[in-house]
Design an enzyme around this catalytic site. Sequence first.
Site, PDB file in Angstrom:
ATOM      1  N   ASP A 225      -4.626  -6.262  -5.017  1.00  8.52           N
ATOM      2  CA  ASP A 225      -3.373  -6.488  -4.322  1.00  8.52           C
ATOM      3  C   ASP A 225      -2.286  -7.020  -5.266  1.00  8.52           C
ATOM      4  O   ASP A 225      -2.510  -7.992  -5.995  1.00  8.52           O
ATOM      5  CB  ASP A 225      -3.645  -7.530  -3.225  1.00  8.52           C
ATOM      6  N   GLU A 279      -2.531  -2.318  -7.337  1.00  9.91           N
ATOM      7  CA  GLU A 279      -1.291  -1.982  -6.636  1.00  9.91           C
ATOM      8  C   GLU A 279      -0.143  -2.266  -7.602  1.00  9.91           C
ATOM      9  O   GLU A 279       0.153  -3.423  -7.882  1.00  9.91           O
ATOM     10  CB  GLU A 279      -1.178  -2.825  -5.360  1.00  9.91           C
TER      11      GLU A 279
HETATM   12  C1  GLC Z   1       0.198  -5.904  -0.647  1.00  8.60           C
HETATM   13  C2  GLC Z   1      -0.583  -5.545   0.585  1.00  8.60           C
HETATM   14  C3  GLC Z   1       0.202  -5.967   1.774  1.00  8.60           C
HETATM   15  C4  GLC Z   1       0.382  -7.462   1.718  1.00  8.60           C
HETATM   16  C5  GLC Z   1       1.016  -7.900   0.401  1.00  8.60           C
HETATM   17  C6  GLC Z   1       0.855  -9.365   0.193  1.00  8.60           C
HETATM   18  O1  GLC Z   1       1.371  -5.207  -0.755  1.00  8.60           O
HETATM   19  O2  GLC Z   1      -0.899  -4.191   0.593  1.00  8.60           O
HETATM   20  O3  GLC Z   1      -0.381  -5.581   2.981  1.00  8.60           O
HETATM   21  O4  GLC Z   1       1.207  -7.886   2.767  1.00  8.60           O
HETATM   22  O5  GLC Z   1       0.416  -7.278  -0.693  1.00  8.60           O
HETATM   23  O6  GLC Z   1      -0.501  -9.683   0.007  1.00  8.60           O
END
Ligand code: GLC
Length: 577
Positions: A225, A279
């Site tokens: 994440d 991500e």
């Molecule tokens: C990422 C996740 C999302 C979350 C954010 C904070 O973007 O995919 O769902 O709200 O991180 O953890």
Amino acid sequence: MLGGAVAGAGMLMIGRSHAASGVRPAGRQPWWKEAVIYEIYPRSFRDSNGDGIGDLPGILEKLPYIRDLGVDTIWLAPIFQSPNRDNGYDISDYRAIMPEFGTMDDFDRLMAKASSLGLRIILDLVVNHTSDQHPWFQKSRAAKDSPYRDYYIWRDTPQGHPPNNWPSVWGGSAWASDPATGSSYLHLFSPQQPDLNWDNPAVREEVFSIMKFWLDKGVAGFRMDVITMISKIPSFRDMTPEELKAPEYVYAAGPHLHAYLREMNDRVLSHYDVMTVGEAYGMRARDIPLFTDSARRELDMVFAFDIVHVDRQGWRKIDWPLSKLKQVYAAAGKPRSPDSWNTVFLDNHDQPRAVSRFGNDSPPFREASAKAIATMLLTQCGTPFIYQGEELGMTNLPFSGVEDFDDVQVPIQWEARVKRQGVDPDAFLESLKDMGRDNARSPMQWDATRNAGFTTANRPWFRVNPNYTEINAQACMQDPNSVYHYFQALLALRRKYPALIHGTYQDLDPDHHAVFLYARELGRSRLLILMNMSDRGFTYESSSLTRASLLISNMQHRGATQGVTWLEPWEARIYRA
Ligand code: GLC
Ligand code: CA
């Protein structure tokens, strides 16, 4: 050529004459390059005990469904103990299962069952921040001399003024003043998600040890994440007005990011045969190989955000020409480095439903466009990620007002944009309806019974899309032409033709406003992928189609004569050239 009854949705024509389907590239390929990954948002997948909340036994029950689709790896969105401000992306105990989802025994049973079905499981590693309920933060906030103080990022300022002008990613200040010590802590997301201080070696040790805990249980890797944000720029200087328009690029520009990932790789990942996908929020496409080039020993893959930006500018949804989407894929299809690997995704738990966004979810077009989009998703360069319900062609949810949203992001954005910045509330609501994350978070539609067969409770934790009576897994199973069966056929085709995984990429008609036509080629195997990405039918001509033989289509087949063919709205075909 097959025709008649079997033609249509899952029309798959793999004849014996096609035995020579191309050679795989030399050398052993890591398993995750050939994997297809299915994301589960556990809260909304399947409720086994009637409390209205999806859970691990519910996932276990549905494993055969996932296996039969033809995927081999499952990504579970966070399953750890959490007060659920952000549905598990705010973790209060990284080694405990969220009680609503079950127990550690349930997790072990899920792992065992998955493995017996040949399915791998990867977990969500959320370590840019914790929950404010995590004992580390509780201790950190209690006193300035706490040994945990430095686990988070604290600043002292007069009268609790924010130490700089950094905004949270969702709006409002990224700093919260804390009464216990009068200092402010950094939170790039909600105030209940304080950012960890990765510059503290003790924090990194904690993270590595959490990773080992789960890897030793046999998980096959992690989705990481907002991993791009773990290193903060040391000056903590104010952002310029330009930077404030897209603060994520500053948050992803920390000087130690790559060093921390390499350390993680050396210390943990390199000791296991696992995959990682980060991500890459706030990363420009040109910087992606810095993470994924295998020689750098950081991550295996990342999610780039280019596709998500095609129809979005800030909070606004914008019109987009097909050429823009083609450019994203053309850039991704250019080998950046021989050892860099992509991901392909359209849907996930943060995005609106792909069929409503890139296709057309109105009844005459929904199924065909969901299949056309699936054709694109599963034939682009990289490991594909399917999000629960995408294989049914699930659509966006109808919302009437801002109060219909559950997402923690919505009130924060509303306050920042509408109340403080004066954005027109109607325009903002319209964009939320189109782009809101809750579109993806409504319960999985299993059948046409009450609450879509997701739960036996009177009320599920979140609204079921009223279209479940028509769009549901059971209906898809019974219909040989369903979106589900088309996904299944495409996945079988991928396994048969390595060119779809390892082949080169060439866009054969980059300027056409409605047709997307490209080739994937590996050795002597060349496949052509053709899609009409519009609501209109028309005649299309391309010399590439002259001697091509059809492998699969989402329509009753019509042949191409001399490279000329009629394309129905949202028609998709794959040919062997
Ligand atoms: C990422 C996740 C999302 C979350 C954010 C904070 O973007 O995919 O769902 O709200 O991180 O953890
Ligand atoms: Ca439950």
